[in-house]
Design a protein around this motif. Structure first.
Motif, short mmCIF file in Angstrom:
data_model
loop_
_atom_site.label_atom_id
_atom_site.label_comp_id
_atom_site.label_asym_id
_atom_site.label_seq_id
_atom_site.Cartn_x
_atom_site.Cartn_y
_atom_site.Cartn_z
N ARG A 54 0.85 -1.19 0.00
CA ARG A 54 0.00 0.00 0.00
C ARG A 54 0.88 1.24 0.00
O ARG A 54 1.73 1.41 0.86
CB ARG A 54 -0.94 0.01 1.22
CG ARG A 54 -1.94 -1.12 1.19
CD ARG A 54 -2.82 -1.13 2.43
NE ARG A 54 -3.68 0.05 2.50
CZ ARG A 54 -4.58 0.24 3.47
NH1 ARG A 54 -4.70 -0.65 4.45
NH2 ARG A 54 -5.33 1.32 3.48
N ARG A 55 0.66 2.09 -0.97
CA ARG A 55 1.45 3.31 -1.12
C ARG A 55 1.21 4.24 0.07
O ARG A 55 0.07 4.46 0.50
CB ARG A 55 1.06 4.02 -2.41
CG ARG A 55 1.77 5.35 -2.65
CD ARG A 55 1.11 6.09 -3.80
NE ARG A 55 1.31 5.39 -5.05
CZ ARG A 55 2.29 5.63 -5.91
NH1 ARG A 55 3.18 6.57 -5.63
NH2 ARG A 55 2.39 4.97 -7.02
N ASP A 56 2.28 4.81 0.61
CA ASP A 56 2.21 5.78 1.69
C ASP A 56 1.87 7.14 1.11
O ASP A 56 2.64 7.72 0.35
CB ASP A 56 3.55 5.83 2.42
CG ASP A 56 3.53 6.70 3.66
OD1 ASP A 56 2.55 7.44 3.85
OD2 ASP A 56 4.49 6.63 4.44
N LEU A 57 0.68 7.66 1.47
CA LEU A 57 0.24 8.95 0.96
C LEU A 57 0.63 10.11 1.86
O LEU A 57 0.37 11.26 1.54
CB LEU A 57 -1.29 8.94 0.78
CG LEU A 57 -1.83 7.86 -0.17
CD1 LEU A 57 -3.35 7.92 -0.21
CD2 LEU A 57 -1.25 8.01 -1.56
N GLY A 58 1.27 9.81 2.99
CA GLY A 58 1.68 10.83 3.94
C GLY A 58 0.67 11.00 5.05
O GLY A 58 -0.53 10.72 4.89
N GLY A 59 1.14 11.45 6.21
CA GLY A 59 0.24 11.69 7.34
C GLY A 59 -0.39 10.45 7.90
O GLY A 59 -1.47 10.50 8.51
N GLY A 60 0.24 9.30 7.71
CA GLY A 60 -0.31 8.06 8.24
C GLY A 60 -1.44 7.48 7.41
O GLY A 60 -2.16 6.59 7.87
N VAL A 61 -1.62 7.96 6.17
CA VAL A 61 -2.68 7.48 5.28
C VAL A 61 -2.06 6.64 4.18
O VAL A 61 -1.02 7.00 3.61
CB VAL A 61 -3.45 8.67 4.66
CG1 VAL A 61 -4.53 8.16 3.70
CG2 VAL A 61 -4.06 9.52 5.75
N TYR A 62 -2.72 5.51 3.85
CA TYR A 62 -2.19 4.58 2.85
C TYR A 62 -3.25 4.30 1.80
O TYR A 62 -4.45 4.23 2.08
CB TYR A 62 -1.73 3.28 3.52
CG TYR A 62 -0.56 3.49 4.43
CD1 TYR A 62 0.74 3.32 3.96
CD2 TYR A 62 -0.74 3.92 5.74
CE1 TYR A 62 1.83 3.55 4.79
CE2 TYR A 62 0.34 4.15 6.57
CZ TYR A 62 1.62 3.97 6.10
OH TYR A 62 2.69 4.20 6.91
N ALA A 63 -2.81 4.14 0.56
CA ALA A 63 -3.71 3.93 -0.57
C ALA A 63 -4.54 2.67 -0.39
O ALA A 63 -4.05 1.64 0.09
CB ALA A 63 -2.91 3.85 -1.86
N THR A 64 -5.80 2.75 -0.80
CA THR A 64 -6.70 1.61 -0.70
C THR A 64 -7.31 1.23 -2.05
O THR A 64 -7.77 0.10 -2.22
CB THR A 64 -7.85 1.90 0.28
OG1 THR A 64 -8.56 3.08 -0.15
CG2 THR A 64 -7.32 2.12 1.68
N ASP A 65 -7.33 2.15 -2.99
CA ASP A 65 -7.99 1.92 -4.27
C ASP A 65 -7.00 2.10 -5.42
O ASP A 65 -5.90 2.62 -5.26
CB ASP A 65 -9.17 2.88 -4.47
CG ASP A 65 -10.22 2.74 -3.38
OD1 ASP A 65 -10.55 1.59 -3.05
OD2 ASP A 65 -10.67 3.77 -2.86
N GLY A 66 -7.45 1.66 -6.60
CA GLY A 66 -6.65 1.85 -7.79
C GLY A 66 -6.01 0.55 -8.26
O GLY A 66 -6.14 -0.50 -7.64
N SER A 67 -5.30 0.66 -9.37
CA SER A 67 -4.61 -0.49 -9.93
C SER A 67 -3.45 -0.90 -9.05
O SER A 67 -3.07 -0.20 -8.11
CB SER A 67 -4.11 -0.15 -11.34
OG SER A 67 -3.12 0.87 -11.26
N PHE A 68 -2.85 -2.04 -9.37
CA PHE A 68 -1.71 -2.52 -8.60
C PHE A 68 -0.60 -1.47 -8.58
O PHE A 68 -0.01 -1.20 -7.54
CB PHE A 68 -1.19 -3.83 -9.22
CG PHE A 68 -0.01 -4.41 -8.52
CD1 PHE A 68 -0.17 -5.23 -7.42
CD2 PHE A 68 1.28 -4.14 -8.97
CE1 PHE A 68 0.93 -5.77 -6.75
CE2 PHE A 68 2.39 -4.67 -8.32
CZ PHE A 68 2.21 -5.48 -7.22
N ARG A 69 -0.36 -0.84 -9.72
CA ARG A 69 0.70 0.15 -9.81
C ARG A 69 0.39 1.38 -8.96
O ARG A 69 1.28 1.96 -8.34
CB ARG A 69 0.92 0.57 -11.25
CG ARG A 69 2.07 1.55 -11.45
CD ARG A 69 2.17 2.03 -12.89
NE ARG A 69 3.29 2.93 -13.09
CZ ARG A 69 3.32 4.20 -12.72
NH1 ARG A 69 2.26 4.72 -12.11
NH2 ARG A 69 4.38 4.95 -12.94
#
Length: 256
Positions: A54-69
């Protein structure tokens, strides 16, 4: 990946301990997900490649949606040990590249660390480390986000199943720990199950990280780790991180 690379600087832990003891005494031990009080020995370099589910979006938030990339990402770290923590003060400089997608190297920051052994000559090695992180950021990591950590790490021995095994115990405090934004503390423990395999658990206020690490006899300078961060999904941020680390002894003749 906008957040900090907590795993990469810890990659040289085994090598750092190895400077104070033989391989037979050390076993293999590490802790995933938190900092340590150790640094790489002077003249040792390392390169760490990591991937997160899961990509780190900053501020303790991580990606949940979208393609694998779009949902996943990785990072690179290049580090060098200087000085000698066994007899004085050791230093470690790490350059972190925060994303493997897009233009490689267009975003990152530096980490500086100093450490010393508190009980020189003692039976149980104990180290105290001070880390300044997210310095001189560039690209997406350019926004001011500096942090400081103070970490204590000990390496006691324990009799387990009739065999002497190395433990790694760490406690620390930092200015940006809880969710990556607030001050907090952290604890961790690692256990050597064999000379080449270890397991660990770490706590950072809200998140628990469960990890394992191993090395292969055919590749003595390469270490592999796998961990589940936020293992109990308390922050809806459960993710898997994989890492491979290459270490290089005696760079520049080991004169640093």
């Amino acid at each position: 990946m906008k957040g900090r690379s907590l795993l990469a600087p810890a990659a040289a832990l085994v090598a750092a301990l190895g400077s104070a003891a033989t391989a037979e005494q050390v076993n293999y031990v590490t802790i995933a997900g938190i900092r340590s009080g150790t640094v790489a020995p002077g003249g040792m370099g390392f390169v760490a490649l990591s991937w997160s589910s899961r990509r780190d979006l900053g501020g303790g938030v991580y990606a949940t949606d979208g393609s694998f990339r779009l949902k996943t990402d990785g990072s690179l770290a290049f580090g060098l040990g200087l000085g000698d923590a066994e007899t004085g003060i050791g230093f470690q400089v790490t350059a972190n590249v925060t994303s493997l997608y897009g233009d490689l190297g267009d975003s990152g920051y530096l980490t500086l660390k100093a450490a010393t052994r508190l009980n020189r000559g003692g039976a149980v090695p104990v180290y105290l480390g001070l880390t300044a992180d997210h310095l001189a950021g560039w690209g997406q990591a350019k926004a001011p986000d500096e942090s400081l950590d103070l970490t204590l790490t000990a390496f006691p021995l324990a009799q387990i199943g009739g065999k002497e095994r190395r433990l790694m115990l760490t406690a620390g405090v930092g200015s940006k720990i809880d969710g990556g934004t607030d001050p907090g503390g952290y604890l961790g423990a690692g256990l050597a199950l064999s000379d080449n395999w270890a397991v660990s658990a770490a706590w950072t206020g809200e998140e628990v990280t469960l990890g394992t690490g191993f090395r292969l006899k055919a590749l003595p300078n390469v270490q592999f780790t796998a961990s589940v961060e936020d293992a109990f999904d308390r922050r809806d941020a459960r993710r898997v991180t994989l890492q491979a680390t290459w270490t290089f002894d005696n760079l520049f003749g080991g004169r640093f």
